[in-house]
Design an enzyme around this catalytic site. Sequence first.
Site, mmCIF file in Angstrom:
data_model
loop_
_atom_site.group_PDB
_atom_site.id
_atom_site.type_symbol
_atom_site.label_atom_id
_atom_site.label_comp_id
_atom_site.label_asym_id
_atom_site.label_seq_id
_atom_site.Cartn_x
_atom_site.Cartn_y
_atom_site.Cartn_z
ATOM 1 N N CYS A 188 0.833 -1.204 0.000
ATOM 2 C CA CYS A 188 0.000 0.000 0.000
ATOM 3 C C CYS A 188 0.868 1.254 0.000
ATOM 4 C CB CYS A 188 -0.976 -0.033 1.175
ATOM 5 S SG CYS A 188 -2.336 1.159 1.020
ATOM 6 N N HIS A 197 -3.584 -5.482 0.470
ATOM 7 C CA HIS A 197 -3.141 -5.903 1.804
ATOM 8 C C HIS A 197 -3.386 -7.394 2.046
ATOM 9 C CE1 HIS A 197 -2.535 -1.884 3.719
ATOM 10 N NE2 HIS A 197 -3.400 -1.495 2.803
ATOM 11 N N GLU A 253 -2.129 -9.156 4.407
ATOM 12 C CA GLU A 253 -2.108 -9.425 5.855
ATOM 13 C C GLU A 253 -3.467 -9.217 6.516
ATOM 14 O OE1 GLU A 253 -2.052 -5.094 5.746
ATOM 15 O OE2 GLU A 253 -1.061 -6.630 4.536
#
Length: 314
Positions: free
Chosen positions: A125, A241, A243
């Site tokens: 990001c 993302h 995660e």
Amino acid sequence: MGNLFSAGNTDCELVPKNKRPIIGILSVDCDGHFADYGKSYIAASYVKFIESGGARVVPIRNDLPEEELQSLINSINGVIFPGGGASLSDSAYFRAGKMIYDLVIQDNHSDRENEKEPFFVWGACLGFEMMHVIISELTNDEMLESCDAENYSIPLEFTAEAYKSRMFGSSRDRDRVMKILKEQAVTINMHQKCVTPQKFYANKNTVGFFDILSTNEDRKGVEFISTVEGKKYPVYGTQWHPEKCQFEWTPKEEIDHSPDAVFVAQYMANFFVNQARRNTNHFPSEEAEEKALIYNYKPVDTSKISSFEQCYFF
């Protein structure tokens, strides 16, 4: 520096050397409610993500002087530039990120006939955007366009380069992972700025450094680059993302927590950690290693004041 990057073509050529990899995560400037807790932070989801792949984490405080940064980089096996809200012109995050880039990437443009070990880097990001700003040698405003992609989960649109990439090109799980990523909205985007193909291809530095693995369109039809990898070095960027699918649970974000989304996220964690396993940097002593690890800090519950479940503050 003694241990930097070496070229590699496919993941099957990446021979793991290190069974105890350690990856550094750069901290992000605190603002708003976070300013009450410290000067900088790391979202705990990045730590858990890397730990799930079989590595340990060292925080890289963004206020470290260059000499300390170099010593730390020489002791670890990779670096993550995480997402967040910091400025890409005058923040401590950007200044430290630029120093790290100079330490572990630009130096490697020297004599590549020497057998140097690779040093893994992943930007997510904001980190993705920062790498493009640094590599392009342009300003934030010159390299990045506005995008309507905040809280936006979408499938990836793969390029031909993705099918021969290190990230996706040779894993036994490649077909399942790419099918999920192509057909399901498992990539959560949280960005208001982006790198468009037009800006990317107009700059000789970005064209020469990265292959584009995927693109997407924002809510208004603006095309942006969503996944890249270094042509010669283990440097990777995701505007999305991975995660969050495993470790962030705020109901305010459209995060897919399905088994397929988690499978893709775990694949990415495993891939990144396996990249770091190729590097054998280590701390000068067990005591120095223990002193540097994230275990010396306690995560704080930030679920009521942010979109992060937990954060580490420095």
